[in-house]
Design a protein around this motif. Sequence first.
Motif, short mmCIF file in Angstrom:
data_model
loop_
_atom_site.label_atom_id
_atom_site.label_comp_id
_atom_site.label_asym_id
_atom_site.label_seq_id
_atom_site.Cartn_x
_atom_site.Cartn_y
_atom_site.Cartn_z
N ASP A 181 -0.21 4.11 3.15
CA ASP A 181 1.08 4.43 3.77
C ASP A 181 1.13 3.98 5.22
O ASP A 181 2.15 3.50 5.71
CB ASP A 181 1.36 5.94 3.69
CG ASP A 181 1.65 6.39 2.27
OD1 ASP A 181 1.92 5.51 1.42
OD2 ASP A 181 1.57 7.60 1.99
N ASP A 182 0.02 4.16 5.90
CA ASP A 182 -0.03 3.86 7.34
C ASP A 182 -0.36 2.38 7.61
O ASP A 182 -0.46 1.98 8.76
CB ASP A 182 -1.08 4.77 8.00
CG ASP A 182 -0.89 4.85 9.51
OD1 ASP A 182 0.28 4.80 9.95
OD2 ASP A 182 -1.89 4.95 10.23
N VAL A 183 -0.53 1.61 6.56
CA VAL A 183 -0.92 0.19 6.66
C VAL A 183 -2.09 0.04 7.65
O VAL A 183 -1.99 -0.69 8.65
CB VAL A 183 0.27 -0.72 7.06
CG1 VAL A 183 -0.06 -2.18 6.76
CG2 VAL A 183 1.54 -0.33 6.35
N ALA A 184 -3.15 0.71 7.34
CA ALA A 184 -4.36 0.58 8.16
C ALA A 184 -4.91 -0.83 8.04
O ALA A 184 -5.50 -1.39 8.97
CB ALA A 184 -5.42 1.58 7.70
N SER A 185 -4.73 -1.41 6.88
CA SER A 185 -5.09 -2.81 6.60
C SER A 185 -4.08 -3.32 5.60
O SER A 185 -3.34 -2.54 5.01
CB SER A 185 -6.48 -2.90 5.97
OG SER A 185 -7.49 -2.65 6.90
N ILE A 186 -4.08 -4.63 5.41
CA ILE A 186 -3.31 -5.16 4.29
C ILE A 186 -4.30 -5.34 3.14
O ILE A 186 -5.16 -6.22 3.17
CB ILE A 186 -2.65 -6.51 4.65
CG1 ILE A 186 -1.71 -6.33 5.85
CG2 ILE A 186 -1.89 -7.08 3.46
CD1 ILE A 186 -1.10 -7.62 6.39
N PHE A 187 -4.19 -4.44 2.16
CA PHE A 187 -5.10 -4.52 1.02
C PHE A 187 -4.55 -5.56 0.05
O PHE A 187 -3.48 -5.35 -0.54
CB PHE A 187 -5.24 -3.15 0.35
CG PHE A 187 -5.86 -2.13 1.26
CD1 PHE A 187 -7.23 -2.13 1.49
CD2 PHE A 187 -5.07 -1.20 1.94
CE1 PHE A 187 -7.81 -1.21 2.35
CE2 PHE A 187 -5.65 -0.29 2.81
CZ PHE A 187 -7.02 -0.29 3.02
N LEU A 188 -5.27 -6.67 -0.09
CA LEU A 188 -4.74 -7.81 -0.85
C LEU A 188 -4.99 -7.71 -2.35
O LEU A 188 -4.06 -7.68 -3.14
CB LEU A 188 -5.34 -9.11 -0.31
CG LEU A 188 -4.88 -9.52 1.09
CD1 LEU A 188 -5.76 -10.65 1.63
CD2 LEU A 188 -3.43 -9.98 1.06
#
Lengths: 315, 517
Positions: free
Chosen positions: B477-484
Amino acid sequence: MRKYIISRGIQLIIVMLLASFITFLLTYISPSDPAEMMLTAHDVIPTEELLEKTREEMGLNDPFIVQYGNWLIGVLRGNLGYSSSEREQVAVVLGSRMLMTIRLAVAAIVLLIVFSLSLGVLSAVKIHTFIDQVIKGISFAGISMPSFWLGLILIYYFVVKQRWFTITNPYDLNSVILPALTLAIPLSGRYIRQIRAAVLEQYTEDYVVGARARGIHEMRIMKKHILPNALKSIITLLGLSIAVLLGGTVIVENIFSWPGLGSMALNAVTYRDYALLQGYVLFMAFIYVSINFLVDVTTQLLDPRVRLGGYQDDV
Amino acid sequence: MKKLVSILIIISVLCMGCTGQSRQQQVNQNGAGEAAQEKVLNMAVFWFDSNLEPTEGWNGWALTRCGIGENLVQVDENLEFKPVIAASYEQVDELTTIFQIRENVTFHNGHVVDAKACKASIERALDISDRDDVKFPVESITAEGQTLTIKTTIPYATLINNLADPVFVIVDASVADDEQFKFKPITTGAFKVETFTPSVGMTLHKHTSHWSGDIGVDVVNVKYIQDASTRTMTLQSGEIDLATQVSPKDLALFENDDHYVVQKGPNLRVFLLRINMDKPYMKHLAFRQALCYGIDKATYASQIVKGIPAKGPFNDMLPFHVKEDDAYPYNPEKANELLDQLNMVDTDGDGIREMNGENMILTYISRSNHGNDANNIGMAMQSQYREIGLGVDIVQVENYADIASSGEYDLLWERWTSAPTADPQYFLEASYKTDSSGNYGHYSNQDLDKVCLALDKELNKDSRHRLGAEGAKILMDDVASIFLYYQEGTIVTNKNVGGVYRFISEVYYIDDRVTME
């Protein structure tokens, strides 16, 4: 001769020193971190503490000259160091890989000589005929084929489709043929043309014309006169090819899972394994200088007019 | 000329002979010349270390993958703990765990495995292993008959997970000082090492006294084949009966062929882009959300890398994955809307939005040994971000750690094994907890830190899984990373091979259940 051997020995030491120093320097100034390379190979994102610890263990925190000096002192004591990627003494790794490379190189060289000699001579003998055209086509195709493509095609046809060969047991003679062919075919392409040109050159020489006039059989002229003289011109080329093959061939070794020096060198570069890389460079420098020396000696044996150290004028 | 040919033949034959295998393999390829009814399995692996000493790095994986080594407890194909050398275990209090060792277990050399032998093996691993990440704080280890008691200094929730790591394969410590041990380790598994040649492979014979009874395969030839295409072709030729990590592009060759059995599914590797939170624009959640909305991860996964699109750090096979759908599916309109709200607009008509007069061009970093996938995805992102007015510079580097610590990037390509011990704590803590060592992007979120703190204390497995899922959702939700995407693990076998299971962890390929018709 003795003076020549001594000078070659000195040359060998200088070349090995320079090669090792330059390699060490290039690896040192490359932006990558060997400790990081080694750790991330296992999907570990290393912490700064772990990186530091690994660097310390690998002796990477010392200044360049200290690192090189330590390595050199070790070599002079007969210790090539410890491979960080293989977790083994460099000498042991080099030794086991070298045997496999020699095995493959010998097979490739035998095939290379058989193919190029037979086709090159045939092409010259049958000059301007259909056979000559076909052999020239084969030669061009050989030169043009990328090794990786040829290797995969050979595996697909002979292993997958025909099931004549295996490739997973490098100790089995059956598994040597295809990688050796993959190495020999592109090299043969070059040699066929060289041999053809050399034989054709000899054909026009006065001594050949004279021999024919004396009624000597064509085959005898070829064996006794033309071939020995023609081969002189490709000895140097062959020497270089042998050196290249003895250095291991990365692509072919990878495709055929061949555990030789080529794949070892690639891993050493990938993981910035200084010690292993240095050991490999030393070995290669030794091989190149030694092969050059052998080429010179062989050339002199084949042509007494050649003096080691330069040509002597025929006055 | 005849002489020359003869000499060449003699030299080649001599060389072929003199470099022959020091320890001849006992079994020929494809069973040729093998003893009657001997069942031989040829398998290909893509990774081999230089020796088989389980306490060194990841060398133990070769032992567990090939059915050579066993732990007290292992994680099975359903991600459940399975007692192996231990017949049972019980946590009697928050510091103490008691293991009952099986009665009929022997090492490959015939020595009996009792609690004392297990204690010696575990203490040896704790003492000499270079894998600090799987060590645990020991107060005491005591052995009495078949009862092994491990007491930790603090409540240690992942004790069982750690003991399941290949580092803790049970070995006969009494013979481990032998210099040949690292090439022929004495363990308890279904197969024992007969020959091992680094970079070539190994020959295994069945352990005739294995605790599970008779093993269905007599000999296993393990071949090291690094090249994926070669693995495929040796499977096709019948030279190999089992291969792992077959290239996804080649899988169709086997999936439509009755002669093969294909097992595939996500493994534990997650590929992500770490975001540099020190960049002023990255501090805006809306901007990070726009980055997610702006790319078509599903297409990248299916078309570029043949993987599984990711929505969080943990794939759906893990019990602590994000249950909800991806919070930010591909939606360029939404991305544009968010960027407009942030007043990032293109004022000079060059197609790139600006912020404070500067063109918004993101630096995308991958390491040169990440291969083409990282680069290809970078190029796809470059094209799609262009559509929402963002530029991307794709850079491949070798000094990855230097770049990461210097902060000269916006997006950093990373590959993680997200739950190596089937527990969420390691990844959440090492990668995203405030100021943690692997948190290169300086991500900080109090809610996630609380989850990590709770995981530190929580001993109940279900509660840990719930906390893991909570942490994963926070990151998504917080876009800590872009999980590809998640990598797809594959295992292909000939149809005459049975009892092979796909383990999500890829720590195991074959075990005592393997059979051959």
